[in-house]
Design an enzyme around this catalytic site. Structure first.
Site, PDB file in Angstrom:
ATOM      1  N   ASP A   9      -8.956  -5.849  -1.118  1.00  0.00           N
ATOM      2  CA  ASP A   9      -7.645  -6.081  -1.707  1.00  0.00           C
ATOM      3  C   ASP A   9      -6.730  -7.278  -1.202  1.00  0.00           C
ATOM      4  OD1 ASP A   9      -8.484  -4.156  -3.213  1.00  0.00           O
ATOM      5  OD2 ASP A   9      -6.695  -2.715  -2.884  1.00  0.00           O
ATOM      6  N   LYS A 107     -11.138  -2.378  -9.381  1.00  0.00           N
ATOM      7  CA  LYS A 107     -10.809  -1.036  -9.375  1.00  0.00           C
ATOM      8  C   LYS A 107      -9.431  -0.768  -9.872  1.00  0.00           C
ATOM      9  CE  LYS A 107      -9.418  -0.933  -4.594  1.00  0.00           C
ATOM     10  NZ  LYS A 107      -7.909  -0.905  -4.705  1.00  0.00           N
ATOM     11  N   CYS A 152      -5.532   1.596   0.450  1.00  0.00           N
ATOM     12  CA  CYS A 152      -6.951   1.322   0.014  1.00  0.00           C
ATOM     13  C   CYS A 152      -7.915   1.112   1.036  1.00  0.00           C
ATOM     14  CB  CYS A 152      -6.926   0.096  -0.816  1.00  0.00           C
ATOM     15  SG  CYS A 152      -5.975   0.326  -2.544  1.00  0.00           S
TER      16      CYS A 152
HETATM   17  C1  VGL Z   1      -2.924  -0.644  -2.716  1.00  0.00           C
HETATM   18  C2  VGL Z   1      -1.110   0.661  -3.568  1.00  0.00           C
HETATM   19  C3  VGL Z   1      -1.578   0.383  -4.808  1.00  0.00           C
HETATM   20  C4  VGL Z   1      -3.838  -1.200  -1.644  1.00  0.00           C
HETATM   21  C5  VGL Z   1      -3.352  -0.798  -4.025  1.00  0.00           C
HETATM   22  O1  VGL Z   1      -4.347  -1.926  -2.006  1.00  0.00           O
HETATM   23  O2  VGL Z   1      -3.658  -0.489  -0.698  1.00  0.00           O
HETATM   24  N1  VGL Z   1      -1.834   0.430  -2.324  1.00  0.00           N
HETATM   25  N2  VGL Z   1      -2.618  -0.358  -5.093  1.00  0.00           N
END
Ligand code: VGL
Ligand code: ZN
Length: 198
Positions: A9, A107, A152
């Site tokens: 991410d 995702k 994540c």
């Molecule tokens: C994430 C919160 C919501 C992350 C993704 O990448 O850690 N955190 N969506």
């Protein structure tokens, strides 16, 4: 033993100026790029939510971001709208060498289920297919880096251990959200599960 780097991410919305900015999120990009250059197999994840996703506080009347709701699958933290499919915030950071990814796992694309982990959605049941992909390619050792350490990255590392992979998390190439002590909690869980924290 075959290895892969899993880059979690590294997207605009998790960097300063983004909708769910992680402090110093952009600082990791040069180091993540060094790791990308050093690995033959690179997988990236991309948080990829439809508009009005159930993990957004804006989808729950009267609820604020960073509060918790009970979902059919258990407690779920609510977030500001982020990483909406097709928006600039969902794109990888512009300096990330994303062209070297063999696979991009998207995702959180199901309206009703969030997915922190690259392996299993937040119901802890629905698989993303990544474990099968890695096994089929004979990859058993994983190194992880990205955002955010305590969400994540940690959920991905724990699920990878549960799936039998050898896992190292490069903490120097991660940054945390740290919501109510979540960083310490998740570091302890990763240690307990046999994740190498480097
Ligand atoms: C994430 C919160 C919501 C992350 C993704 O990448 O850690 N955190 N969506
Ligand atoms: Zn998300």
């Amino acid at each position: 033993m075959s290895e892969a780097l899993i880059v979690i991410d590294v997207q605009n919305d998790f960097c300063p100026g983004g909708a769910l900015a992680v402090a110093g999120g952009d600082e990791i990009v040069p180091l993540v790029n060094q790791l990308i250059s050093a690995f033959e197999n690179v997988v990236m994840t991309q948080d990829w939510h439809p508009q009005g996703h159930s993990s957004f506080a804006s989808s729950h009347a009267g609820k604020e971001a960073f509060s918790t709701v009970e979902m059919p699958y258990g407690p779920q933290t609510l977030w500001p709208d982020h990483c909406v499919q097709g928006t600039a915030g969902a794109l990888f950071h512009r300096d990330l060498i994303w062209t070297r990814a063999n696979l991009v796992v998207r995702k959180g694309f199901r309206d009703a289920i969030d997915s922190y982990s690259a392996f299993r959605e937040n119901d802890h049941t629905t698989p993303t297919g990544l474990a099968g992909y890695l096994r089929e390619r004979g990859i058993s050792k994983l190194t992880m880096a990205g955002l955010a350490t305590d969400f994540c990255v940690a959920y991905s590392a724990l699920d990878a251990r549960a799936e039998g992979f050898d896992v190292t998390v490069r903490l120097d190439a991660c940054r945390a959200i740290d919501l109510g002590g979540s960083l310490d909690t998740m570091l302890a869980k990763m240690r307990e599960a046999g994740v190498t924290l480097a």
